[in-house]
Design an enzyme around this catalytic site. Structure first.
Site, PDB file in Angstrom:
ATOM      1  NE  ARG A 131       2.022   3.869 -19.826  1.00 24.66           N
ATOM      2  CZ  ARG A 131       2.134   4.690 -18.775  1.00 24.66           C
ATOM      3  NH1 ARG A 131       1.874   5.975 -18.909  1.00 24.66           N
ATOM      4  NH2 ARG A 131       2.465   4.233 -17.586  1.00 24.66           N
ATOM      5  N   GLY A 132      -1.370   2.925 -18.332  1.00 24.04           N
ATOM      6  CA  GLY A 132      -1.328   3.273 -16.909  1.00 24.04           C
ATOM      7  C   GLY A 132      -2.667   2.923 -16.302  1.00 24.04           C
ATOM      8  CB  ALA A 133      -3.598   0.857 -13.397  1.00 25.08           C
ATOM      9  NE  ARG A 177      -1.961  -3.072 -21.418  1.00 27.12           N
ATOM     10  CZ  ARG A 177      -1.005  -2.328 -20.849  1.00 27.12           C
ATOM     11  NH1 ARG A 177      -1.206  -1.044 -20.650  1.00 27.12           N
ATOM     12  NH2 ARG A 177       0.116  -2.887 -20.450  1.00 27.12           N
ATOM     13  CD  GLN A 236       5.919   1.366 -20.671  1.00 24.59           C
ATOM     14  OE1 GLN A 236       7.082   0.969 -20.887  1.00 24.59           O
ATOM     15  NE2 GLN A 236       4.882   0.541 -20.689  1.00 24.59           N
ATOM     16  CG  ASP A 256      -0.227  -2.050 -13.778  1.00 28.19           C
ATOM     17  OD1 ASP A 256       0.965  -1.869 -13.449  1.00 28.19           O
ATOM     18  OD2 ASP A 256      -0.781  -1.428 -14.701  1.00 28.19           O
ATOM     19  CG  ASN A 278       4.432  -1.444 -11.092  1.00 27.48           C
ATOM     20  OD1 ASN A 278       3.476  -0.800 -11.524  1.00 27.48           O
ATOM     21  ND2 ASN A 278       5.661  -0.947 -11.051  1.00 27.48           N
ATOM     22  CE  LYS A 279       4.835  -1.969 -17.841  1.00 25.18           C
ATOM     23  NZ  LYS A 279       3.944  -2.750 -18.714  1.00 25.18           N
TER      24      LYS A 279
HETATM   25  C1  LIG Z   1      -0.243   4.593 -12.168  1.00 29.16           C
HETATM   26  S1  LIG Z   1      -0.349   2.987 -12.753  1.00 29.16           S
HETATM   27  C2  LIG Z   1       0.983   2.945 -13.849  1.00 29.16           C
HETATM   28  C3  LIG Z   1       1.436   1.548 -14.112  1.00 29.16           C
HETATM   29  O1  LIG Z   1       0.999   1.126 -15.406  1.00 29.16           O
HETATM   30  C4  LIG Z   1       2.139   0.834 -16.179  1.00 29.16           C
HETATM   31  O2  LIG Z   1       1.937  -0.203 -17.089  1.00 29.16           O
HETATM   32  P1  LIG Z   1       1.609   0.167 -18.639  1.00 29.16           P
HETATM   33  O3  LIG Z   1       2.522   1.278 -19.043  1.00 29.16           O
HETATM   34  O4  LIG Z   1       1.878  -1.152 -19.351  1.00 29.16           O
HETATM   35  O5  LIG Z   1       0.153   0.556 -18.649  1.00 29.16           O
HETATM   36  C5  LIG Z   1       3.173   0.450 -15.148  1.00 29.16           C
HETATM   37  O6  LIG Z   1       2.939  -0.854 -14.631  1.00 29.16           O
HETATM   38  C6  LIG Z   1       2.935   1.508 -14.123  1.00 29.16           C
HETATM   39  O7  LIG Z   1       3.473   1.283 -12.865  1.00 29.16           O
END
Ligand SMILES: CSC[C@H]1O[C@H](OP(=O)(O)O)[C@H](O)[C@@H]1O
Length: 348
Positions: free
Chosen positions: A44-46, A88, A198, A239, A249-250
């Protein structure tokens, strides 16, 4: 720790659903394995999602070469990319990586499926390696900018925008790591980030592993922490960023931005160029992923509400550009992002 490894034609993903209690690498032998891992946030993480998707295209191309069939190779590959793209919807890096891979495939179409597959593997490895360098550049630009605030800094972050969200040192946490290296971090307050935690599971884990001072808080403590703990700045990842600087973002970031405005705490976004979507004019056009309702009705798998409890579970929200002090990229800083400064930044 390696968020992901490409070894002898298999993608190994550090399974982030198991962290911080178990460090287990998930072998992905097919593009479907990668799609599933993206869907359940094993990766996960963009940026990390983008790199994983690039390798998924390599696995798909190999499979198509082995299976053959009546459907033209590129037509079949494009269909798989569309399936991966839907895994996603918010993080534009996923779409960016798939677009890069398909452009590479089309460029070499005349060489035949086997040759295209070989060049796609080179492209995926290049995207992977580039993310490492991008993170390092972003960390330096971001630390140079926040260093202007003076004194060792008290920071707050949300979710995880660290090594686990990328192939390198992270975006927001990359900046924090560089500030720490310079002796400029007094404390980092990390929001736990419900519902998938997270912050508690990944950010606290990363910062403690690097001996960076971190204090874990629940999301509803953020306002009081900003007010009473002398937080100098908030820095988070992203994101998808629209052409006017509106940033997805989250979930919880928008609320943080409102607190930040009220309490005059600057909010910084750290994101690579691949997170910008200049095809959309503002944040209202960013698709917001909604996830399984049981994620809200439970806490690490333990029920916290009746099974029939109605739920709203958006995984992201959109912070208006007016609430953002600056966006840190690998190409430099976009100060006071808006519909003029963001496109102009990418034109030179
Ligand atoms: C460096 S981008 C990380 C970004 O992604 C996370 O979402 P997820 O854990 O659902 O993939 C979150 O928005 C972070 O800021």
């Amino acid at each position: 720790m390696d968020t992901l490894r490409w070894q002898a034609g298999t993608l190994f993903l550090l399974d982030q659903t198991k962290l911080p209690f178990e460090e287990i690498y998930l072998p992905c032998h097919s593009w479907q394995d990668v799609r599933q891992a993206i869907s359940v946030l094993a990766v996960r993480g963009a940026p990390a999602i983008g790199v994983a998707a690039a390798y998924a295209v390599v696995l798909a191309a190999r499979s198509l070469c082995q299976k053959g069939g009546d459907t033209p190779f590129l037509t079949a590959l494009e269909a798989i990319c569309q399936d991966l793209d839907a895994a996603r919807p918010t993080a534009v890096n996923l779409h960016w990586a798939l677009t890069q891979m398909m452009a590479c495939a089309r460029q070499h179409e005349a060489d035949g499926a086997e040759a295209v597959t070989a060049v796609l593997e080179e492209k995926a490895i290049a995207i992977h390696e580039a993310d490492v360098a991008i993170n390092t550049a972003m960390a330096r630009f971001g630390a140079d900018e926040l260093e202007k605030l003076g004194r060792p800094l008290t920071l707050l972050t949300h979710c995880n925008a660290g090594a686990l969200a990328t192939a390198g040192v992270g975006t927001a946490l990359g900046v924090i790591r560089e500030l720490h290296r310079r002796g400029l971090v007094s404390m980092v307050y990390a929001d736990e980030t419900r519902p998938l935690l997270q912050g508690a599971r990944l950010t606290a884990f990363e910062l403690m592993a690097d001996h960076i001072p971190v204090t874990l808080i629940t999301d509803n403590m953020a306002a009081w922490t900003l007010k009473t703990k002398g937080v100098d700045a908030i820095i988070v990842g992203a994101d998808r960023i629209a052409a006017n600087g509106d940033t997805a973002n989250k979930i919880g970031t928008y609320g943080l931005s409102l607190m930040a405005r009220e309490l005059a705490v600057p909010l910084y976004i750290a994101a690579p160029a691949s997170t910008f979507d200049l095809s959309i004019t503002d944040g209202s056009q960013i698709p917001i992923e909604e996830r399984n309702h049981d994620e809200v009705r439970s806490f690490r798998g333990v029920a916290a509400a009746l099974p029939e409890t109605p739920v709203f579970n958006p995984a992201f929200d959109v912070t208006p550009h007016e609430n953002i002090r600056a966006i840190v990229t690998e190409k430099g800083i976009i100060h006071r992002p808006d519909a003029v400064s963001v496109p102009a930044f990418f034109q030179h």
